[in-house]
Design an enzyme around this catalytic site. Sequence first.
Site, PDB file in Angstrom:
ATOM      1  N   LYS A 199       0.865  -1.187   0.000  1.00 53.59           N
ATOM      2  CA  LYS A 199       0.000   0.000   0.000  1.00 53.59           C
ATOM      3  C   LYS A 199       0.889   1.221   0.000  1.00 53.59           C
ATOM      4  O   LYS A 199       2.006   1.183   0.521  1.00 53.59           O
ATOM      5  CB  LYS A 199      -0.886   0.007   1.257  1.00 53.59           C
TER       6      LYS A 199
HETATM    7  N1  GLU Z   1      -7.082  -0.115  -3.433  1.00 60.50           N
HETATM    8  C1  GLU Z   1      -7.831  -1.299  -3.715  1.00 60.50           C
HETATM    9  C2  GLU Z   1      -7.839  -2.230  -2.525  1.00 60.50           C
HETATM   10  O1  GLU Z   1      -7.647  -1.828  -1.411  1.00 60.50           O
HETATM   11  C3  GLU Z   1      -7.369  -1.961  -4.999  1.00 60.50           C
HETATM   12  C4  GLU Z   1      -5.953  -2.432  -4.966  1.00 60.50           C
HETATM   13  C5  GLU Z   1      -5.463  -2.923  -6.316  1.00 60.50           C
HETATM   14  O2  GLU Z   1      -6.244  -2.961  -7.250  1.00 60.50           O
HETATM   15  O3  GLU Z   1      -4.269  -3.241  -6.399  1.00 60.50           O
HETATM   16  O4  GLU Z   1      -8.132  -3.385  -2.639  1.00 60.50           O
END
Ligand code: GLU
Length: 429
Positions: free
Chosen positions: A118
């Site tokens: 993240k």
């Molecule tokens: N931000 C989204 C999540 O928390 C998508 C992450 C992604 O597609 O890599 O799942």
Amino acid sequence: MVSMSTLPLESASPAHICPFDQACSYLEAAAKELKLDQGTLEILSHPRKVVTVSIPVKLDDGEVRVLAGHRVQHSDILGPYKGGIRYHPAVTLREVSALAMLMTWKCALLGIPYGGAKGGIAIDPKRYSVGELERITRRYTSELIKDIGPSVDIPAPDMGTSAREMAWMMDTYSVNVGHAVPGVVTGKPISVGGSRGREMATGRGTMIIVREALADRGKSLIGVRVAIQGFGNVGSAAAELLYQEGAKVIAVSTGAGGVFAADGLDIPALKAYAASNRKSVVGFPQGTPISNADLLTLPCDVLIPAALENQITEANADQVQAQIIAEAANGPVTLEANLSLEARGVTVLPDILANAGGVVVSYLEWVQGLSYLFWDEERVNREMEHLMVQAYHQVIKQSQVRQIPLRLAAYTLGVGRVAQALSDRGLYP
Ligand code: GLU
């Protein structure tokens, strides 16, 4: 409790629930249930890499400001790191670390070959011009250039970012390496290799999981009363799809407040209203005002927290009237609240399942890009639905076999798969 004392993380304010401690508690519960050894738990409790970079940016008025940008890579045991980039004032390194860990379990639970990561910058994107946001995103990307890549770490949108930021990231990365690399990010615009269906994917995944949970109770979505906290990318897509399936979306809210209509809101009209009202639903004429706090305790069948974490806590869990809570946000129900809801027989569909639709379609976007073959939306939705429904049934089965709540069931599946891969790969050196 596993501590992160060996990592350079700022200390959590005691007044707040530390998201990383909460994530570690869930991991520990899963490890206990799976009887994992202490060494495995230690490894899984620590992010593999924590990066914080300075992002100097010249604002439109000439002032230079230096922002802090984070990227936490929790695990790449199952594949490249994967996870979104969040622009929100509440971003901290601890929050990003917690969310990176959740991504590891989410990808493992859905059976997609990724690890978890993240990123985030503590800014309110609404306070910056488009030009400023572009400069911030490009500098952040270039500072992370050695840490990301299509087989290393693949960012995607999260709260406060969208396809626009992904296009800037893809372009910055590509210019730096000297050739176009669409696979470095997912959630891109279709024009540069994005996937059909990605925009609505997280909300669609939530709708599918709610539909399956209702089907298990012999019910359909038709006429089901739903309250949704949050009307951003996830909340608005879930609202629209649930509305299309015949559910009654009786309340939705944004940061500034919400709207309520006992007979169900006209979601297409509300979407159009929000689009012309700086993304706020406040003042929508076909509904009455409701606060974010009151929305959570409305009499309804299904409650979908689709905004920030820690919304349902010990303080309000007893007043929640919904029988099903689908966590479209990450971590909206605290550990303590979860326990009291479970004791009352409320079903909490956990975040790593209920909001996994986004990363599933990110995976499908990556696969399409790698194979240079792009699918129509119907195929994307079908493939995604298959993976979501399969994971849902695996979680239900795990919960029944082990006699444990759904969250613990989802965690044991995700954590268990990563632990198995770790054991098979072995520890280097
Ligand atoms: N931000 C989204 C999540 O928390 C998508 C992450 C992604 O597609 O890599 O799942």
